[in-house]
Design an enzyme around this catalytic site. Structure first.
Site, mmCIF file in Angstrom:
data_model
loop_
_atom_site.group_PDB
_atom_site.id
_atom_site.type_symbol
_atom_site.label_atom_id
_atom_site.label_comp_id
_atom_site.label_asym_id
_atom_site.label_seq_id
_atom_site.Cartn_x
_atom_site.Cartn_y
_atom_site.Cartn_z
ATOM 1 N N LYS A 288 110.431 33.843 -17.933
ATOM 2 C CA LYS A 288 109.537 34.805 -17.286
ATOM 3 C C LYS A 288 109.020 35.779 -18.339
ATOM 4 O O LYS A 288 109.779 36.205 -19.211
ATOM 5 C CB LYS A 288 110.306 35.571 -16.209
ATOM 6 C CG LYS A 288 109.957 35.104 -14.811
ATOM 7 C CD LYS A 288 110.668 35.883 -13.742
ATOM 8 C CE LYS A 288 109.775 36.061 -12.543
ATOM 9 N NZ LYS A 288 110.488 36.367 -11.323
ATOM 10 N N GLU A 378 116.567 33.655 4.472
ATOM 11 C CA GLU A 378 116.580 34.629 5.564
ATOM 12 C C GLU A 378 117.371 34.122 6.769
ATOM 13 O O GLU A 378 118.087 34.895 7.425
ATOM 14 C CB GLU A 378 115.142 34.973 5.991
ATOM 15 C CG GLU A 378 114.372 35.828 4.994
ATOM 16 C CD GLU A 378 113.847 35.067 3.779
ATOM 17 O OE1 GLU A 378 113.892 33.815 3.786
ATOM 18 O OE2 GLU A 378 113.396 35.724 2.816
ATOM 19 N N ARG A 406 110.925 34.090 9.458
ATOM 20 C CA ARG A 406 111.689 32.899 9.123
ATOM 21 C C ARG A 406 112.957 32.742 9.965
ATOM 22 O O ARG A 406 113.459 31.646 10.149
ATOM 23 C CB ARG A 406 112.163 32.997 7.658
ATOM 24 C CG ARG A 406 111.158 32.662 6.624
ATOM 25 C CD ARG A 406 111.105 31.171 6.467
ATOM 26 N NE ARG A 406 109.904 30.769 5.771
ATOM 27 C CZ ARG A 406 109.848 30.481 4.476
ATOM 28 N NH1 ARG A 406 110.926 30.555 3.745
ATOM 29 N NH2 ARG A 406 108.716 30.098 3.947
HETATM 30 C C1 LIG Z 1 110.578 33.759 2.489
HETATM 31 C C2 LIG Z 1 110.438 34.672 1.308
HETATM 32 N N1 LIG Z 1 111.444 35.507 0.996
HETATM 33 C C3 LIG Z 1 111.314 36.333 -0.067
HETATM 34 C C4 LIG Z 1 110.176 36.337 -0.816
HETATM 35 C C5 LIG Z 1 109.999 37.332 -1.945
HETATM 36 N N2 LIG Z 1 109.873 36.683 -3.236
HETATM 37 C C6 LIG Z 1 108.709 36.494 -3.849
HETATM 38 S S1 LIG Z 1 108.827 35.756 -5.328
HETATM 39 C C7 LIG Z 1 110.495 35.673 -5.175
HETATM 40 C C8 LIG Z 1 111.289 35.072 -6.281
HETATM 41 C C9 LIG Z 1 110.917 33.674 -6.525
HETATM 42 O O1 LIG Z 1 111.689 33.201 -7.589
HETATM 43 P P1 LIG Z 1 111.293 31.840 -8.261
HETATM 44 O O2 LIG Z 1 110.940 30.858 -7.228
HETATM 45 O O3 LIG Z 1 112.373 31.475 -9.195
HETATM 46 O O4 LIG Z 1 109.966 32.187 -9.042
HETATM 47 P P2 LIG Z 1 109.783 33.081 -10.355
HETATM 48 O O5 LIG Z 1 109.276 34.416 -9.895
HETATM 49 O O6 LIG Z 1 111.095 33.187 -11.048
HETATM 50 O O7 LIG Z 1 108.777 32.371 -11.158
HETATM 51 C C10 LIG Z 1 110.926 36.234 -3.982
HETATM 52 C C11 LIG Z 1 112.327 36.384 -3.577
HETATM 53 C C12 LIG Z 1 109.153 35.454 -0.434
HETATM 54 N N3 LIG Z 1 107.986 35.407 -1.086
HETATM 55 N N4 LIG Z 1 109.321 34.635 0.616
#
Ligand SMILES: Cc1ncc(C[n+]2csc(CCOP(=O)(O)OP(=O)(O)O)c2C)c(N)n1
Length: 641
Positions: A288, A378, A406
């Protein structure tokens, strides 16, 4: 401010232009793309670290695949900035997440290259699989379907439901696991350890390169050669990993791990994979914030979405104020929870992957054994809370309003039907702002108030939030308790008020008046305070009630209101259909009152992104909109209507 793209990027208006480049030029293009993102986000804000981490992957995907015919599905979509810039939106990119501008996430209506609308996590594999199965049925056998999913999103149950299906669906799907070890906060759970195990196993990594070369050679020799190599490969992989490969066990062919920042290697690998049929997963290791030193060295959570910053020094701009400012609601939640938990040992905290976003990290730091980050899960968070409650613990489960969608069945089936004592704190209730429609917390009032065994409430300010949380942790034998509050700041700079019980189902009269009464729920009531003050200066006196509870409603107060007023306005930062105003209409009908009621709130349409205040204005429930509605009602009074 005009941000000029680099020499190569300037020429790329769509992926066809990208394909005209020599492969040797891709490294430079990635560099230009990265700088374009840094330049833009530092000035205009937005998601940051995740997009920098997939620059090479995005370039390689559009270079190798025939998009938009081939379908790319980005999970969550906060990492898709390079994709947007390469697919015709470079010159508009400055408007990303701005009212009327580009969406911060892929949207089908925004571009034919956005194969699927996203925002919530872990949907990509299901969507790509649906596309792959449809293509098979429609005999589009040359079409490719690629889901790009992060290691954080991979913790979500939907991802596993989809892989379970993909393994037997006999369709062409490529899952690209973009593994950067981070969710927004550090990723959690056993899967994370498993992925690290694969990534760091030296013996495995040495040998998998040999397997890869063999596979590459043999894939041109037809099915039987591929079958043989596939068996050898599976055998080798299983032997080399401490556990057998989880993805292989689900019948997905596993490739990797590979360095996701080596664009030329990524091009070669994707070209190879294009020729391999069936469901498969490519494990890419990325970082990242890659390519921007302050983000690489700094706190990845901060750089997930840093706001504007000085790109040279990496200093994130913070607004300075002369006077102390009201805190964010989320911080009032976080600190108050710890305060309550110190006095009540039954209290535990649960967050599905939003420790920083919800400020549950305050409890996680102070009481690590009593606060749980369960991953982007969730549904699990709610049922896990229900389980804790059966044993007499008192869970405060904090979920953003839109993510709570969700877990609706879990709230009904696992909490309400069993009448368990679980507290839900719904952050980002109401308009979420620049994240847009996928993130607006529009529906929770409507979807909770129709359930049995749940108290539905919303504080108008910090003190009420503390009092509602205090009330929710007092001993009770039954019922869930939900407390919704918006994104952003409250209104009380001095917010650490002593806590006191609020009698459940009671509202409060804030101002007496004639002719018209405004009934509000939650923080949005502060607009009504201003409206009443403005009108009072003109000699017009409007009553205002902060109802605090949507369920149970304060019946005594409502009888008083309906006995006195024939013109009523309800205001909520939530959907009009089925929401708070509807509850008031139902009360009126049930008790045979006859008043004119104007319901203000989120209308029955998809409201796009923008500042919260812009969206309140658009939907007619900011100060101006409420005042206008009051004036209209008063005019009708004067006309004797
Ligand atoms: C259902 C849901 N819960 C929480 C989120 C909040 N959220 C957005 S990005 C993220 C992290 C995603 O991590 P990853 O898939 O590893 O992607 P990265 O940002 O590391 O590239 C979260 C928890 C979301 N978008 N959707």
């Amino acid at each position: 401010m005009l941000i000029t793209p680099g020499k190569l990027l300037e020429q790329i208006n769509n992926p066809a232009d990208l394909k005209k480049l020599d492969q040797a030029q891709l490294v430079q293009l990635c560099d230009e793309l990265r700088h374009f993102i840094i330049d833009n986000v530092s000035v205009y804000g937005g998601h940051f670290g995740a997009s920098l981490g997939v620059v090479e992957l995005t370039v390689a995907l559009h270079y190798v695949y025939n998009t938009p015919y081939d379908q790319l599905v980005w999970d969550v979509g906060h990492q898709a900035y390079s994709h947007k810039i390469l697919t015709g939106r470079r010159d508009e990119f400055y408007s990303n997440r701005v009212y009327g501008g580009l969406s911060g996430f892929p949207r089908r209506k925004e571009s034919e290259y956005d194969a699927f609308g996203v925002g919530h996590s872990s949907t990509s594999i299901s969507a790509a699989l649906g596309m792959a199965v449809a293509s098979k049925y429609l005999k589009n056998s040359d079409k490719h379907h690629i889901a790009i999913i992060g290691d954080g999103a991979m913790t979500g149950g939907m991802a596993f439901e989809a892989m379970n299906h993909a393994g037997v669906a006999d369709s062409d799907i490529l899952i690209i696991l973009n593994d950067n070890c981070m969710s927004i906060d550090p990723n959690v759970g056993a899967l994370k350890d498993y992925l690290t195990d694969i990534t760091t196993s030296r013996t495995y990594n040495r040998l998998k390169d040999d397997v890869w070369k063999l596979l590459g050679k043999l894939s041109n020799f037809g099915k039987s050669a591929q079958e043989i190599v596939s068996k050898v490969e599976t055998g080798l992989k299983s032997a080399l990993l401490s556990q057998s490969n989880i993805f292989e066990s689900l019948n997905l062919r596993y490739f990797g791990p590979v360095d996701g920042h080596d664009v030329n290697h990524m091009v070669t690998i994707l070209r190879d994979l294009k020729n391999i049929k069936g469901p498969k997963i490519l494990h890419c290791v990325t970082m990242k914030g890659k390519g921007y030193a302050p983000a690489e060295k700094g706190n990845a959570t901060t750089w997930h979405s840093p706001g504007t910053f000085d790109k040279i020094s990496g200093k994130i701009y913070k607004k300075t104020h002369e006077k102390p400012q009201p805190p964010k609601y989320q911080d009032v939640f976080g600190h108050t929870l710890v305060e309550l938990a110190k006095a009540n040992e039954k209290i535990v905290g649960i967050t599905p992957a939003m420790p920083s976003g919800s400020s549950m990290n305050i409890m996680m730091n102070e009481m690590p054994d009593r606060a749980f980050d369960v991953g982007i899960a969730e549904q699990h968070a709610v049922t896990f809370s229900a389980g804790l409650a059966t044993q007499g613990l008192l869970p405060f489960c904090n979920i953003y309003s839109s993510f709570m969608q969700r877990a609706y069945d879990q709230v009904i089936h696992d909490v309400c039907i069993q009448n368990l004592v679980v507290n839900f704190c719904l952050d980002r209730a109401g308009f979420a702002g620049s994240d847009g429609p996928t993130h607006h917390g529009a529906y929770d009032i409507a979807f909770f108030r129709c359930l049995p065994n749940i108290i539905v409430s919303a504080p108008m300010n910090e003190s009420e939030l503390r009092n509602l949380m205090y009330t929710a942790q007092l001993p009770r034998q039954e019922q869930a308790f939900s407390i919704r509050y918006p994104r952003g700041q409250g209104v009380m700079a001095e917010w650490r008020t002593p806590m006191e019980e609020i009698k459940i189902g009671t509202g409060r009269k804030l101002r007496d008046g004639d002719e018209v009464a405004i009934l509000t729920i939650g923080h949005i009531g502060n607009y009504a305070v201003t409206v009443c003050e403005n009108l009072a200066k003109q000699g017009v006196h409007i009553a205002h009630y902060d109802m605090r509870f949507v369920k149970p409603l304060d019946k005594a107060l409502l009888h008083e209101i309906f006995s006195k007023f024939r013109k009523i306005i309800t205001v909520e930062d939530g959907c009009i259909q089925g929401g708070f105003g509807t509850a008031i209409l139902e009360f009126m009908a049930d008790h045979n009152y006859n008043a004119e009621i104007k319901r203000l709130g989120i209308p029955d349409k998809v409201v796009e992104h923008g500042e919260q205040s812009q969206l309140h204005h658009e939907c007619g429930f900011d100060v101006e909109g409420i005042e206008k509605t009051v004036v209209e009602l008063l005019e009708s009074v004067n006309k004797g209507v």
